[in-house]
Design an enzyme around this catalytic site. Structure first.
Site, PDB file in Angstrom:
ATOM      1  N   ASP A  64      70.142  65.980  18.742  1.00  0.00           N
ATOM      2  CA  ASP A  64      70.481  66.540  17.351  1.00  0.00           C
ATOM      3  C   ASP A  64      71.708  65.686  16.738  1.00  0.00           C
ATOM      4  O   ASP A  64      72.764  66.009  17.309  1.00  0.00           O
ATOM      5  CB  ASP A  64      70.666  67.782  17.336  1.00  0.00           C
ATOM      6  CG  ASP A  64      70.927  68.330  16.046  1.00  0.00           C
ATOM      7  OD1 ASP A  64      71.184  67.479  14.959  1.00  0.00           O
ATOM      8  OD2 ASP A  64      70.988  69.464  15.726  1.00  0.00           O
ATOM      9  N   TYR A 157      71.061  59.298  -1.235  1.00  0.00           N
ATOM     10  CA  TYR A 157      70.534  58.595  -0.328  1.00  0.00           C
ATOM     11  C   TYR A 157      70.941  57.026  -0.188  1.00  0.00           C
ATOM     12  O   TYR A 157      71.346  56.523   0.718  1.00  0.00           O
ATOM     13  CB  TYR A 157      68.842  58.599  -0.188  1.00  0.00           C
ATOM     14  CG  TYR A 157      68.256  57.662   0.815  1.00  0.00           C
ATOM     15  CD1 TYR A 157      68.464  58.029   2.263  1.00  0.00           C
ATOM     16  CD2 TYR A 157      67.660  56.302   0.360  1.00  0.00           C
ATOM     17  CE1 TYR A 157      67.887  57.100   3.066  1.00  0.00           C
ATOM     18  CE2 TYR A 157      67.077  55.691   1.450  1.00  0.00           C
ATOM     19  CZ  TYR A 157      67.029  56.010   2.713  1.00  0.00           C
ATOM     20  OH  TYR A 157      66.654  55.165   3.579  1.00  0.00           O
TER      21      TYR A 157
END
Length: 300
Positions: A64, A157
């Site tokens: 993760d 983004y």
């Protein structure tokens, strides 16, 4: 010689394609992904089936990238399994779609966390091993959006990918004397063959989003549709994976600093070429030309 490689965000998209391409090339590949026994269990099963069917060394590893502890554990597992780490592929990322104002500060921070801070976590875990060997390769999967044509409604983004790009460029110079090489892969927009738009996040402030919809109705559907019109019919996202595998397979000192894979030709290549030339000339002017190439040595 076969290399040991970790790829982040390898459950789908460019990451999954790259994991398979590198394994096919004969390398030992660890596909980093979270929730390997949960939501990504099907991706792990597909990966294991591919490894068995093609007789390649391809393994999922729980990673993760939002957790330093998880990243540290993944890198330690790889070192324990193989005794080495040669290549890090920074691929993990997440796209969002919507008017910039409608994203909360917390959402923007999360986008930076996945696209930028994740690379720092992985570097802090992996680089001590590479620096100790005075050898290795970092591959950064960037984006043409950092310099090319940028449609609206993708601002968080795009900003995060630009930050990742800046980090990659600085790391390249700071790692050169350790013999660690850097290549930045610059994909353009691929509207088919990936899940970028399908899995994109959306703003939390729906009231602000509604205000924008009054003047920009339907734009979130129009953006990918208009990009698709610019793409040639043979645009293939797996070319990104092939280019990464090609770069990894090259001898040290022969790897390009940047590789463009942009079927739409949005203009990023020209701007990056100029920026890279200015960077080279500036380093030469200030007497740090040696930082433009990795110190001598080869992956062993």
């Amino acid at each position: 010689m076969a290399k040991t490689i970790i790829i982040t965000g390898a459950s789908s998209g460019f990451g999954a394609m790259t994991a398979r391409a590198l394994a096919d090339a004969g390398d030992t590949v660890y596909a980093g992904m979270r929730a390997t026994t949960g939501r990504n269990a099907p991706a792990v099963a597909d990966l294991n089936a591919y490894a068995a069917d093609h007789s390649v060394t391809l393994r999922a590893v729980e990673m993760d990238v939002a957790s330093q502890a998880s990243v540290d554990a993944a890198i330690e597992q790889i070192i324990s399994d193989t005794g080495r780490l040669d290549v890090v592929v920074h691929n993990a990322g997440h796209m969002v779609l919507g008017p910039a104002e409608a994203f909360t500060v917390e959402q923007v921070a999360d986008i930076y966390d996945v696209n930028v801070l994740s690379t720092q976590r992985v570097n802090r875990a992996a680089l001590p091993h590479l620096r100790a060997r005075r050898d290795g390769l970092l591959v950064w999967v960037g984006s043409s959006s950092s310099r090319g044509g940028t449609p609206p409604y993708l601002a968080p983004y795009f900003a995060a990918k630009a930050a990742e790009e800046a980090l990659a460029v600085s790391y390249a110079a700071e790692l050169a004397r350790f013999g660690i090489e850097t290549t930045i892969i610059v994909p353009g927009a691929f509207t088919t063959g990936t899940n970028h738009y399908a899995h994109a996040g959306h703003p939390a402030d729906t009231a602000v989003e509604h205000d924008y919809d009054q003047l920009y109705p339907g734009i979130m559907d129009e953006i990918p549709a208009r990009q698709a019109e610019l793409a040639p019919p043979d645009a293939d996202p797996s070319e990104v994976a092939r280019q990464i595998a090609r770069v990894v397979g090259l001898a040290k000192g022969q790897r390009p600093f940047r590789v463009h894979v942009d079927p739409m030709h949005d203009g990023a290549e020209e701007v990056f070429d100029l920026g890279d030339r200015i960077r080279t000339e500036f380093y030469q002017r200030i007497g740090f030309a040696d930082l433009l190439e990795p110190a001598d040595g080869s992956l062993t």
